[in-house]
Scaffold this motif. Structure first.
Motif, PDB file in Angstrom:
ATOM      1  N   LEU A  38       0.872  -1.177   0.000  1.00  0.00           N
ATOM      2  CA  LEU A  38       0.000   0.000   0.000  1.00  0.00           C
ATOM      3  C   LEU A  38       0.909   1.227   0.000  1.00  0.00           C
ATOM      4  O   LEU A  38       1.766   1.373   0.879  1.00  0.00           O
ATOM      5  CB  LEU A  38      -0.925   0.011   1.212  1.00  0.00           C
ATOM      6  CG  LEU A  38      -2.029   1.079   1.133  1.00  0.00           C
ATOM      7  CD1 LEU A  38      -3.051   0.721   0.041  1.00  0.00           C
ATOM      8  CD2 LEU A  38      -2.746   1.228   2.469  1.00  0.00           C
ATOM      9  N   HIS A  39       0.718   2.086  -1.001  1.00  0.00           N
ATOM     10  CA  HIS A  39       1.536   3.294  -1.125  1.00  0.00           C
ATOM     11  C   HIS A  39       0.814   4.452  -0.446  1.00  0.00           C
ATOM     12  O   HIS A  39      -0.356   4.722  -0.735  1.00  0.00           O
ATOM     13  CB  HIS A  39       1.764   3.587  -2.607  1.00  0.00           C
ATOM     14  CG  HIS A  39       2.714   4.711  -2.886  1.00  0.00           C
ATOM     15  ND1 HIS A  39       4.085   4.565  -2.831  1.00  0.00           N
ATOM     16  CD2 HIS A  39       2.488   6.004  -3.220  1.00  0.00           C
ATOM     17  CE1 HIS A  39       4.656   5.720  -3.129  1.00  0.00           C
ATOM     18  NE2 HIS A  39       3.709   6.620  -3.364  1.00  0.00           N
ATOM     19  N   LEU A  40       1.509   5.130   0.481  1.00  0.00           N
ATOM     20  CA  LEU A  40       0.884   6.206   1.258  1.00  0.00           C
ATOM     21  C   LEU A  40       1.635   7.512   1.006  1.00  0.00           C
ATOM     22  O   LEU A  40       2.822   7.642   1.362  1.00  0.00           O
ATOM     23  CB  LEU A  40       0.908   5.851   2.752  1.00  0.00           C
ATOM     24  CG  LEU A  40       0.138   4.573   3.102  1.00  0.00           C
ATOM     25  CD1 LEU A  40       1.051   3.531   3.708  1.00  0.00           C
ATOM     26  CD2 LEU A  40      -0.981   4.864   4.079  1.00  0.00           C
ATOM     27  N   ASP A  41       0.965   8.469   0.400  1.00  0.00           N
ATOM     28  CA  ASP A  41       1.577   9.741   0.008  1.00  0.00           C
ATOM     29  C   ASP A  41       1.387  10.789   1.091  1.00  0.00           C
ATOM     30  O   ASP A  41       0.266  11.219   1.360  1.00  0.00           O
ATOM     31  CB  ASP A  41       0.923  10.252  -1.281  1.00  0.00           C
ATOM     32  CG  ASP A  41       1.396   9.478  -2.494  1.00  0.00           C
ATOM     33  OD1 ASP A  41       2.618   9.286  -2.628  1.00  0.00           O
ATOM     34  OD2 ASP A  41       0.541   9.078  -3.290  1.00  0.00           O
ATOM     35  N   ILE A  42       2.495  11.230   1.671  1.00  0.00           N
ATOM     36  CA  ILE A  42       2.441  12.233   2.740  1.00  0.00           C
ATOM     37  C   ILE A  42       2.924  13.577   2.176  1.00  0.00           C
ATOM     38  O   ILE A  42       4.065  13.683   1.710  1.00  0.00           O
ATOM     39  CB  ILE A  42       3.346  11.816   3.926  1.00  0.00           C
ATOM     40  CG1 ILE A  42       3.093  10.348   4.334  1.00  0.00           C
ATOM     41  CG2 ILE A  42       3.159  12.772   5.096  1.00  0.00           C
ATOM     42  CD1 ILE A  42       1.688  10.008   4.731  1.00  0.00           C
ATOM     43  N   VAL A 180       8.218   3.295  -9.763  1.00  0.00           N
ATOM     44  CA  VAL A 180       7.728   4.437 -10.536  1.00  0.00           C
ATOM     45  C   VAL A 180       6.394   4.872  -9.964  1.00  0.00           C
ATOM     46  O   VAL A 180       5.610   4.043  -9.482  1.00  0.00           O
ATOM     47  CB  VAL A 180       7.601   4.105 -12.044  1.00  0.00           C
ATOM     48  CG1 VAL A 180       8.965   4.110 -12.710  1.00  0.00           C
ATOM     49  CG2 VAL A 180       6.873   2.788 -12.285  1.00  0.00           C
ATOM     50  N   ASP A 181       6.151   6.181  -9.996  1.00  0.00           N
ATOM     51  CA  ASP A 181       5.000   6.757  -9.294  1.00  0.00           C
ATOM     52  C   ASP A 181       4.483   7.956 -10.082  1.00  0.00           C
ATOM     53  O   ASP A 181       5.173   8.966 -10.208  1.00  0.00           O
ATOM     54  CB  ASP A 181       5.471   7.184  -7.894  1.00  0.00           C
ATOM     55  CG  ASP A 181       4.358   7.706  -7.003  1.00  0.00           C
ATOM     56  OD1 ASP A 181       3.184   7.664  -7.406  1.00  0.00           O
ATOM     57  OD2 ASP A 181       4.693   8.168  -5.884  1.00  0.00           O
ATOM     58  N   GLY A 182       3.263   7.809 -10.594  1.00  0.00           N
ATOM     59  CA  GLY A 182       2.619   8.907 -11.295  1.00  0.00           C
ATOM     60  C   GLY A 182       2.276   8.547 -12.730  1.00  0.00           C
ATOM     61  O   GLY A 182       3.167   8.209 -13.512  1.00  0.00           O
TER      62      GLY A 182
HETATM   63 ZN    ZN Z   1       3.804   8.584  -4.107  1.00  0.00          ZN
END
Ligand code: ZN
Ligand code: DX5
Length: 224
Positions: A38-42, A180-182
């Motif tokens: 689970l990717h959590l963006d802070i 990779v993210d986005g």
């Molecule tokens: Zn992210």
């Protein structure tokens, strides 16, 4: 010698794109639908132009799933805050090379606490910025959009950075994941994984899909 093919494909749903009124259920659903992490963006409203959520929310989510918590700190002072996320249940913490901290020291402290380390590079940051830190990394995050918001288009110029990260890993006999993210969907996942990425973060593609299980499956199989 490590090659990109030897690292497992990991699909990491990004909770940023979920329904916040049902946050815990959304985290559980990411696991039910077949997500690996689970990717959590802070986001702190300073390092990026958006504010998301903090350690108390991460802690509240923790009982909803036993997925690996891949915490991405888009904050100016990760050295001040990473420990709070560790206490809240993070399994891995990724910090930005562009943030205001002693990068080597932050990575060492995260590793010494028994967590996985990650270093993120914004699209405008050259690959060379990561070179001094490679042996401290479990994960290198190549941002494929300018961080701050979900739902943006994949920036193709980042593909050469992914290739450079994969080549350096092989040359040096290292084993960090390349994430990779986005803007990751079934098409851009083909390009990113053929360049050498093995961890695919996806928010919109998974959480806004009518069938999350098949969205995750299509990322898992992209380019194979
Ligand atoms: Zn992210
Ligand atoms: C961007 C975030 C991403 C975001 C990705 O600032 O770091 O993790 O959730 O969203 P999508 O997959 O919608 O581009």
């Amino acid at each position: 010698m490590t090659t990109p093919q030897e690292l497992p494909r990991i699909v990491a749903p990004s909770i940023l794109a979920s329904d916040y009124s049902r946050f815990g259920e959304e985290a559980a659903d990411a696991q039910r639908a077949g997500g690996d992490w689970l990717h959590l963006d802070i986001m702190d409203g300073h390092f990026v132009d958006n504010i998301s959520f903090g350690p108390d929310i991460v802690k509240a989510l923790r009982p909803s799933t036993d997925l690996f918590f891949d915490v991405h700190l888009m904050i100016s002072r990760p050295d001040r805050y990473w420990e709070r996320f560790a206490k809240s249940g993070a399994d891995g913490i990724t910090v930005h090379v562009e943030a205001e901290h002693d990068v080597a020291q932050t990575l060492s402290a995260i590793r010494a606490a028994g967590l996985k380390t990650g270093l993120a590079l914004n699209p405008a940051t050259p690959w060379e910025a990561a070179l001094p830190f490679l042996d401290r990394l479990d994960l290198l995050l190549v941002m494929t959009v300018v961080p701050g918001f979900g739902g943006q288009a994949f920036i193709r110029q980042t593909l050469t950075k992914i290739q450079a990260a994969a080549e350096a890993r092989e040359r040096r006999g290292l084993a960090y994941h390349i994430e990779v993210d986005g803007g990751i969907d079934a098409e851009t996942a083909v390009d990113a994984t053929s360049a050498g990425a093995n961890v695919l973060v996806a928010g919109t593609t998974i959480f806004k899909a009518p069938d999350r299980r098949s969205a995750i499956q299509s990322l898992r199989e992209a380019g194979r």
